[in-house]
Design a protein around this motif. Structure first.
Motif, short mmCIF file in Angstrom:
data_model
loop_
_atom_site.label_atom_id
_atom_site.label_comp_id
_atom_site.label_asym_id
_atom_site.label_seq_id
_atom_site.Cartn_x
_atom_site.Cartn_y
_atom_site.Cartn_z
N ALA A 1 0.92 -1.14 0.08
CA ALA A 1 -0.26 0.02 0.08
C ALA A 1 0.84 1.32 -0.08
O ALA A 1 2.15 1.18 0.52
CB ALA A 1 -0.97 0.04 1.15
N SER A 2 0.22 2.47 -0.26
CA SER A 2 0.98 3.68 -0.16
C SER A 2 -0.11 4.91 0.38
O SER A 2 -1.34 4.65 0.20
CB SER A 2 1.63 3.99 -1.56
OG SER A 2 0.46 4.32 -2.68
N SER A 3 0.47 5.90 0.66
CA SER A 3 -0.23 7.05 0.99
C SER A 3 0.78 8.11 1.24
O SER A 3 1.72 8.16 1.58
CB SER A 3 -0.76 6.86 2.58
OG SER A 3 -1.39 8.06 3.22
N GLY B 1 4.16 8.17 -0.33
CA GLY B 1 3.42 7.96 -1.48
C GLY B 1 4.18 6.74 -2.42
O GLY B 1 3.56 6.57 -3.29
N LYS B 2 5.04 5.98 -1.90
CA LYS B 2 5.63 5.05 -2.47
C LYS B 2 5.07 3.68 -1.93
O LYS B 2 4.80 3.54 -0.65
CB LYS B 2 7.11 4.94 -2.10
CG LYS B 2 7.92 3.85 -2.86
CD LYS B 2 9.42 4.22 -2.52
CE LYS B 2 10.17 3.17 -3.45
NZ LYS B 2 11.54 3.37 -3.35
N MET B 3 4.76 2.69 -2.70
CA MET B 3 4.14 1.48 -2.45
C MET B 3 5.16 0.73 -1.44
O MET B 3 6.27 0.79 -1.84
CB MET B 3 4.14 0.45 -3.76
CG MET B 3 2.61 0.88 -4.27
SD MET B 3 1.22 0.36 -3.42
CE MET B 3 -0.05 1.16 -4.52
N GLN B 4 4.76 0.19 -0.43
CA GLN B 4 5.57 -0.50 0.32
C GLN B 4 4.72 -1.73 1.01
O GLN B 4 3.62 -1.59 1.31
CB GLN B 4 5.93 0.45 1.63
CG GLN B 4 4.69 1.26 2.24
CD GLN B 4 4.84 2.40 3.23
OE1 GLN B 4 5.50 1.98 4.28
NE2 GLN B 4 4.45 3.35 2.95
N GLU B 5 5.54 -2.74 1.50
CA GLU B 5 4.89 -3.74 2.04
C GLU B 5 4.79 -3.85 3.45
O GLU B 5 5.89 -3.30 4.24
CB GLU B 5 5.57 -5.20 1.66
CG GLU B 5 4.99 -5.79 0.44
CD GLU B 5 5.59 -7.33 0.16
OE1 GLU B 5 6.12 -7.96 1.29
OE2 GLU B 5 5.49 -7.88 -0.79
N ILE B 6 3.57 -3.92 4.09
CA ILE B 6 3.23 -3.95 5.49
C ILE B 6 2.83 -5.28 6.11
O ILE B 6 1.90 -5.56 5.58
CB ILE B 6 2.61 -2.81 5.99
CG1 ILE B 6 2.95 -1.46 5.36
CG2 ILE B 6 2.16 -2.45 7.30
CD1 ILE B 6 1.87 -0.66 4.50
N THR B 7 3.42 -5.78 7.05
CA THR B 7 3.11 -7.08 7.79
C THR B 7 2.71 -6.86 8.90
O THR B 7 3.45 -6.18 9.88
CB THR B 7 4.12 -8.13 7.55
OG1 THR B 7 4.34 -8.32 5.99
CG2 THR B 7 3.53 -9.40 8.16
N VAL B 8 1.48 -7.10 9.45
CA VAL B 8 0.91 -6.92 10.80
C VAL B 8 0.11 -8.34 11.26
O VAL B 8 -0.40 -8.90 10.36
CB VAL B 8 -0.05 -5.77 10.89
CG1 VAL B 8 0.82 -4.47 10.48
CG2 VAL B 8 -1.12 -5.99 9.92
#
Length: 100
Positions: free
Chosen positions: A37-39, A66-73
């Motif tokens: 995701a990105s924001s 604003g850059k797509m990144q992988e986030i694991t939660v």
């Protein structure tokens, strides 16, 4: 307020209070969620079952930039088959997600 772009490689974008639903997700005994995701200004995606205001199983914080990144939660209380609701706290885009 949700917008969907792309065919095959689809991105879902939304703003504060917007949400999208994925029906009939085989969750098994998922322990984590990975989002790509990105924001631009940072946001949180809340993932719920039952409804957009239902039981939250996790929150994924998206860093500003604003850059797509992988986030694991980690996820809690998720098993079996569920409808998942992804609720936006601010402007963000989601490219993909997976449970493991």
């Amino acid at each position: 307020g949700i917008s969907v772009s792309g065919s095959g490689d689809t991105t879902v974008s939304g703003g504060k209070g917007d949400w999208f639903k994925v029906s009939g997700v085989a969750c098994g005994n998922a322990k984590s969620l990975t989002l790509k995701a990105s924001s631009a200004s940072g946001a949180v995606i809340k993932v719920c079952t039952g409804s957009a205001s239902g039981t939250a199983v996790t929150y994924a914080e998206i860093a500003a930039g604003g850059k797509m990144q992988e986030i694991t939660v980690p996820v809690t209380g998720l098993s079996g088959t569920n409808d998942l609701y992804f609720v936006f706290s601010g402007a963000a885009s989601v490219d993909s997600w997976s449970l493991s």
